[in-house]
Motif scaffolding. Sequence first.
Motif, PDB file in Angstrom:
ATOM      1  N   UNK A  12       3.729 -10.274  -7.796  1.00 27.41           N
ATOM      2  CA  UNK A  12       3.087  -9.803  -6.849  1.00 27.41           C
ATOM      3  C   UNK A  12       1.783 -10.329  -5.195  1.00 27.41           C
ATOM      4  N   UNK A  13       1.973 -11.530  -5.977  1.00 24.35           N
ATOM      5  CA  UNK A  13       1.447 -12.628  -5.317  1.00 24.35           C
ATOM      6  C   UNK A  13       1.686 -13.068  -3.860  1.00 24.35           C
ATOM      7  N   UNK A  14       3.708 -13.378  -3.532  1.00 25.95           N
ATOM      8  CA  UNK A  14       4.249 -13.215  -2.801  1.00 25.95           C
ATOM      9  C   UNK A  14       3.990 -11.735  -1.964  1.00 25.95           C
ATOM     10  N   UNK A  15       3.897 -10.632  -2.514  1.00 29.00           N
ATOM     11  CA  UNK A  15       3.985  -8.586  -1.309  1.00 29.00           C
ATOM     12  C   UNK A  15       2.602  -9.312  -1.983  1.00 29.00           C
ATOM     13  N   UNK A  16       1.951  -9.409  -1.542  1.00 29.31           N
ATOM     14  CA  UNK A  16      -0.194  -9.476  -0.838  1.00 29.31           C
ATOM     15  C   UNK A  16       0.327 -10.654  -0.259  1.00 29.31           C
ATOM     16  N   UNK A  17       1.013 -12.326   0.560  1.00 26.52           N
ATOM     17  CA  UNK A  17       1.259 -12.772   1.986  1.00 26.52           C
ATOM     18  C   UNK A  17       1.470 -11.572   2.901  1.00 26.52           C
ATOM     19  N   UNK A  18       3.260 -10.682   2.517  1.00 26.28           N
ATOM     20  CA  UNK A  18       3.133  -9.994   3.270  1.00 26.28           C
ATOM     21  C   UNK A  18       2.059  -8.972   3.538  1.00 26.28           C
ATOM     22  N   UNK A  19       1.136  -8.585   2.860  1.00 23.75           N
ATOM     23  CA  UNK A  19       0.229  -7.305   3.724  1.00 23.75           C
ATOM     24  C   UNK A  19      -0.392  -8.475   3.961  1.00 23.75           C
ATOM     25  N   UNK A  20      -1.151 -10.144   3.480  1.00 25.76           N
ATOM     26  CA  UNK A  20      -1.777 -10.107   4.596  1.00 25.76           C
ATOM     27  C   UNK A  20      -1.713 -10.657   5.683  1.00 25.76           C
ATOM     28  N   UNK A  21      -0.346 -10.974   6.064  1.00 23.85           N
ATOM     29  CA  UNK A  21       0.637 -11.634   7.279  1.00 23.85           C
ATOM     30  C   UNK A  21       0.480 -10.686   8.547  1.00 23.85           C
ATOM     31  N   UNK A  22       0.292  -9.405   7.630  1.00 21.22           N
ATOM     32  CA  UNK A  22       0.773  -8.417   8.425  1.00 21.22           C
ATOM     33  C   UNK A  22       2.224  -7.550   9.026  1.00 21.22           C
ATOM     34  N   UNK A  23       3.195  -8.296   7.697  1.00 18.70           N
ATOM     35  CA  UNK A  23       4.855  -7.932   8.050  1.00 18.70           C
ATOM     36  C   UNK A  23       4.878  -6.709   8.492  1.00 18.70           C
ATOM     37  N   UNK A  24       5.350  -6.671   9.291  1.00 20.31           N
ATOM     38  CA  UNK A  24       5.620  -4.818  10.034  1.00 20.31           C
ATOM     39  C   UNK A  24       7.309  -4.767  10.300  1.00 20.31           C
ATOM     40  N   UNK A  25       7.780  -3.767  10.873  1.00 25.25           N
ATOM     41  CA  UNK A  25       9.472  -3.375  10.815  1.00 25.25           C
ATOM     42  C   UNK A  25       9.936  -3.974  12.217  1.00 25.25           C
ATOM     43  N   UNK A  26       8.806  -5.099  12.252  1.00 23.70           N
ATOM     44  CA  UNK A  26       9.621  -5.454  13.789  1.00 23.70           C
ATOM     45  C   UNK A  26      10.146  -6.902  13.126  1.00 23.70           C
TER      46      UNK A  26
END
Length: 393
Positions: free
Chosen positions: A58-72
Amino acid sequence: MDHIPYTQQTLDQDDYNALANPFEDNWVTRGPKVNRFESEIANYCNVPFAVAFSSGSTALEATAYAADINQNDSIITSANTFVGTVSGALKRTKHLHFLDLDPTTGSADFHLLEGCKSPRGRLCLIPVHFSGIATKVEKVSPHTILIEDACQAFGASYESGERVGSCPTSDMTVFSFHPAKTICMGEGGLVTTKNPYFYQKLLLYRNNGIVRSENNYPGHYDVVDLTNNYNVNEFQAALGLSQLKKVDLFLEKRRALIKRYREHLESLDHIKLFSNHYDPYSAHNLCVIQLDFEAYNTSKNEVMIRLKERGIATQVHFIPLYKHTYFQNNFKFLENHYPQTEEYYKKALSLPLFAHLSFDQVDYICESLIDCLKSPLKTLTNKPFAEPAHQIP
């Protein structure tokens, strides 16, 4: 000799006593102990911010959210890892690339990225500090996102002396406090960062996208995004605080156990461990050997089963991600692109390692392994070797 698990939490009476404290404080869900745990981890890692989560994944998933990872954006990591490394990011982008590994560490060889540029958005690098060995990775451009998967490396240091979690080159670092890791919270994870924007986003992701404000009336809150509840509770934090007091003792014991394994196994033909160059810095989360089963006229299944018959549990870390059904159905990875990963996986075997493992038990494990290799029996090769899934991390 009693059954020896491949991993296990190390708890003592102080830990059991600590678990009663939330009742005394009349808190059970996230409260002051969680805040204190975050503060002590931040201080331990020498960073301003730390946010605890319900698990390392879950912590790893949260980093993707925090970094605004997007489809590009493109995710670049190692295939020799647990699925939690990429599962959160892959909810945001389908551009996933693996690097072949460095056989001296079991981690991705990020030197292979030199000169690489993303054909679309940003590059998101996720180095995995496999088995507790920390490898410092530099950003390949100012627009690179760098997230360290240090789930196996709490307490480890880089060769430069900085502690993992201090984020010397990365945007965020992720730890796990699963029972297989350096310290245990039952389940739990945490992210450290120096970036106040990422910190606020991590808090938002953990708590249902809620921002609290007293402007309208006491207890007023506003939902600004849809996330979920990924909170840690006071029981987990109480155990984590108790375990944190013993982290140096745990690390010292793990290093001594690895030294004992080396004394037994390093002189043997067709068996090798990761480079001892990293021993002073590693968290030694796993004892992974690379065993040439064919040279001993045996198989991985056979050795694992025969050790199990002697009361010794083993595991494989990891089945490369591109071999799993989900990744085969959704991506087009070619195994011949990862020769080092394939060679490593063919030989990888994790022997028991945890802080209360005794030296006598290590002696017994090594003697049993050597005995199995001296008299292999070509039988039972179709039986599964994996331990229950909940132990895999």
